[in-house]
Design an enzyme around this catalytic site. Structure first.
Site, PDB file in Angstrom:
ATOM      1  N   SER A  76      -1.821  -0.109  -2.473  1.00  0.00           N
ATOM      2  CA  SER A  76      -1.438  -1.465  -2.073  1.00  0.00           C
ATOM      3  C   SER A  76      -1.725  -1.783  -0.612  1.00  0.00           C
ATOM      4  O   SER A  76      -1.763  -2.946  -0.230  1.00  0.00           O
ATOM      5  CB  SER A  76       0.042  -1.727  -2.364  1.00  0.00           C
ATOM      6  OG  SER A  76       0.853  -1.008  -1.478  1.00  0.00           O
TER       7      SER A  76
ATOM      8  N   LYS B   8       4.506  -1.850   3.706  1.00  0.00           N
ATOM      9  CA  LYS B   8       3.843  -3.165   3.652  1.00  0.00           C
ATOM     10  C   LYS B   8       3.707  -3.740   5.053  1.00  0.00           C
ATOM     11  O   LYS B   8       4.326  -3.273   5.993  1.00  0.00           O
ATOM     12  CB  LYS B   8       4.645  -4.157   2.796  1.00  0.00           C
ATOM     13  CG  LYS B   8       4.998  -3.687   1.402  1.00  0.00           C
ATOM     14  CD  LYS B   8       3.794  -3.571   0.500  1.00  0.00           C
ATOM     15  CE  LYS B   8       4.239  -3.066  -0.883  1.00  0.00           C
ATOM     16  NZ  LYS B   8       3.126  -2.690  -1.710  1.00  0.00           N
TER      17      LYS B   8
END
Length: 181
Positions: free
Chosen positions: A45, A88
């Site tokens: 990701s 993230k």
């Protein structure tokens, strides 16, 4: 240290070892809980910035001192499984408005320019946009926009600042990738 207080050299040496080990344990405890922590990147990701299997150092002290900034890469526990950390990028701070228009992200009406991705955002998320980020939270995205579970999804949502473990400061594995992400 204990020469004058303890006559028996064996007891004195044993006591010095206990003090040294105790100080080492205290140092490790303070370092791990208040300064730095290691984290493992699981999944793709954050590609191309971080890849599956990378190991990074989380700076906890710097995070506590300065708080969140746009473009920080942070780690936080995944809401559905708190034993798993997500890593993230922060793209929105409290009070910012995030929107998706024609497959592109806008923050406060300004197009989010990403040097690492140029693909159109797929229409897969369950959050209604635009989103105004509540106080005490941040909006996060994976760098691999179409391969990331992030704040666009209710299972992640806006991340409470109080739950952020730390800011990614350096990649330590693989050795060839050593450095700032």
């Amino acid at each position: 240290m204990f020469k004058n207080q303890i006559a028996n050299p064996f007891v004195r040496n044993l006591l010095e070892w206990f003090v040294a080990i105790g100080l080492a344990v205290l140092f490790i405890f303070v370092t791990r809980n208040f300064l730095f922590r290691m984290a493992h990147v699981d999944g793709n990701s954050m590609e191309p910035t971080l890849s599956n299997g990378n190991i990074v150092v989380l700076n906890r002290l710097g995070w506590l001192v300065s708080g969140p900034r746009v473009n920080d890469i942070v780690a936080f526990p995944y809401r559905m499984d708190p034993s798993e950390n997500f890593i993230k990028r922060v793209i929105g701070l409290p009070g910012d408005t995030v929107d998706i228009v024609d497959g592109a992200f806008y923050v406060n009406g300004v197009l989010l320019e990403d040097a690492f991705t140029h693909e159109r955002i797929a229409d897969r998320w369950d959050t209604n946009f635009p989103v105004t980020i509540p106080e005490g939270t941040v909006f996060v995205l994976g760098d691999n926009r179409n391969g990331s579970k992030d704040s666009r999804f209710s299972s992640v949502g806006n991340v409470p600042i109080s739950e952020i473990v730390g800011r990614v400061s350096v990649r330590v594995w693989p050795i060839g990738g050593l450095g700032r992400p």
